[in-house]
Write a protein that holds these residues in place. Structure first.
Motif, PDB file in Angstrom:
ATOM      1  N   VAL A  31      62.583 104.890 114.633  1.00 40.20           N
ATOM      2  CA  VAL A  31      62.148 104.259 113.386  1.00 40.20           C
ATOM      3  C   VAL A  31      62.003 105.357 112.344  1.00 40.20           C
ATOM      4  O   VAL A  31      61.401 106.401 112.607  1.00 40.20           O
ATOM      5  CB  VAL A  31      60.804 103.513 113.550  1.00 40.20           C
ATOM      6  CG1 VAL A  31      60.297 103.007 112.209  1.00 40.20           C
ATOM      7  CG2 VAL A  31      60.939 102.357 114.509  1.00 40.20           C
ATOM      8  N   LEU A  32      62.568 105.116 111.158  1.00 38.90           N
ATOM      9  CA  LEU A  32      62.407 106.010 110.019  1.00 38.90           C
ATOM     10  C   LEU A  32      61.455 105.317 109.054  1.00 38.90           C
ATOM     11  O   LEU A  32      61.736 104.206 108.589  1.00 38.90           O
ATOM     12  CB  LEU A  32      63.762 106.275 109.343  1.00 38.90           C
ATOM     13  CG  LEU A  32      63.732 107.101 108.060  1.00 38.90           C
ATOM     14  CD1 LEU A  32      63.185 108.504 108.314  1.00 38.90           C
ATOM     15  CD2 LEU A  32      65.121 107.162 107.446  1.00 38.90           C
ATOM     16  N   ILE A  33      60.332 105.954 108.784  1.00 37.76           N
ATOM     17  CA  ILE A  33      59.326 105.387 107.890  1.00 37.76           C
ATOM     18  C   ILE A  33      59.241 106.265 106.648  1.00 37.76           C
ATOM     19  O   ILE A  33      59.052 107.482 106.750  1.00 37.76           O
ATOM     20  CB  ILE A  33      57.942 105.318 108.570  1.00 37.76           C
ATOM     21  CG1 ILE A  33      58.036 104.513 109.861  1.00 37.76           C
ATOM     22  CG2 ILE A  33      56.897 104.745 107.622  1.00 37.76           C
ATOM     23  CD1 ILE A  33      56.840 104.647 110.768  1.00 37.76           C
ATOM     24  N   THR A  34      59.386 105.648 105.476  1.00 42.19           N
ATOM     25  CA  THR A  34      59.185 106.337 104.213  1.00 42.19           C
ATOM     26  C   THR A  34      57.721 106.128 103.855  1.00 42.19           C
ATOM     27  O   THR A  34      57.299 104.999 103.596  1.00 42.19           O
ATOM     28  CB  THR A  34      60.106 105.764 103.115  1.00 42.19           C
ATOM     29  OG1 THR A  34      61.448 105.826 103.585  1.00 42.19           O
ATOM     30  CG2 THR A  34      59.978 106.539 101.825  1.00 42.19           C
ATOM     31  N   VAL A  35      56.943 107.186 103.882  1.00 41.99           N
ATOM     32  CA  VAL A  35      55.491 107.073 103.764  1.00 41.99           C
ATOM     33  C   VAL A  35      55.064 106.468 102.430  1.00 41.99           C
ATOM     34  O   VAL A  35      54.226 105.568 102.392  1.00 41.99           O
ATOM     35  CB  VAL A  35      54.815 108.443 104.004  1.00 41.99           C
ATOM     36  CG1 VAL A  35      53.328 108.382 103.728  1.00 41.99           C
ATOM     37  CG2 VAL A  35      55.079 108.895 105.437  1.00 41.99           C
ATOM     38  N   ASP A  36      55.646 106.930 101.329  1.00 46.08           N
ATOM     39  CA  ASP A  36      55.208 106.449 100.011  1.00 46.08           C
ATOM     40  C   ASP A  36      55.420 104.958  99.818  1.00 46.08           C
ATOM     41  O   ASP A  36      54.564 104.277  99.278  1.00 46.08           O
ATOM     42  CB  ASP A  36      55.916 107.216  98.894  1.00 46.08           C
ATOM     43  CG  ASP A  36      55.522 108.682  98.862  1.00 46.08           C
ATOM     44  OD1 ASP A  36      54.439 109.020  99.389  1.00 46.08           O
ATOM     45  OD2 ASP A  36      56.291 109.496  98.318  1.00 46.08           O
ATOM     46  N   SER A  37      56.554 104.432 100.265  1.00 40.84           N
ATOM     47  CA  SER A  37      56.861 103.009 100.058  1.00 40.84           C
ATOM     48  C   SER A  37      56.543 102.148 101.274  1.00 40.84           C
ATOM     49  O   SER A  37      56.671 100.934 101.222  1.00 40.84           O
ATOM     50  CB  SER A  37      58.340 102.837  99.707  1.00 40.84           C
ATOM     51  OG  SER A  37      59.154 103.173 100.821  1.00 40.84           O
ATOM     52  N   LYS A  38      56.187 102.780 102.378  1.00 40.80           N
ATOM     53  CA  LYS A  38      55.906 102.075 103.638  1.00 40.80           C
ATOM     54  C   LYS A  38      57.141 101.344 104.184  1.00 40.80           C
ATOM     55  O   LYS A  38      57.044 100.477 105.017  1.00 40.80           O
ATOM     56  CB  LYS A  38      54.754 101.080 103.494  1.00 40.80           C
ATOM     57  CG  LYS A  38      53.504 101.617 102.853  1.00 40.80           C
ATOM     58  CD  LYS A  38      52.529 102.115 103.871  1.00 40.80           C
ATOM     59  CE  LYS A  38      51.179 102.457 103.304  1.00 40.80           C
ATOM     60  NZ  LYS A  38      51.113 103.573 102.431  1.00 40.80           N
TER      61      LYS A  38
END
Length: 66
Positions: A31-38
């Protein structure tokens, strides 16, 4: 309204192997999670994960000066 310039990005990559009790036993998941946009995106092929991360970083950095 102009967007704020990006000066950093934070990503989380989660990797795990499916347990022996599941129908996909031994299958790796990512899983790739973009922290700022969730935003979350799942992968079963590591090359697809790496391509998505490269695309994300290219989009973020293409307009920045070196």
């Amino acid at each position: 309204m102009t967007p704020e310039p990006v000066d950093h990005c934070t990503y989380i990559i989660r990797a795990w192997k499916e347990p022996a009790s599941s129908p996909e036993a031994g299958q790796w998941r990512f899983v790739l999670i973009t922290v700022d946009s969730k935003q979350r995106e799942g992968f079963v092929v590591i090359e697809h994960l790496l391509k998505a991360l490269q695309s994300e970083l290219t989009n973020v950095t293409q307009d920045l000066p070196p």
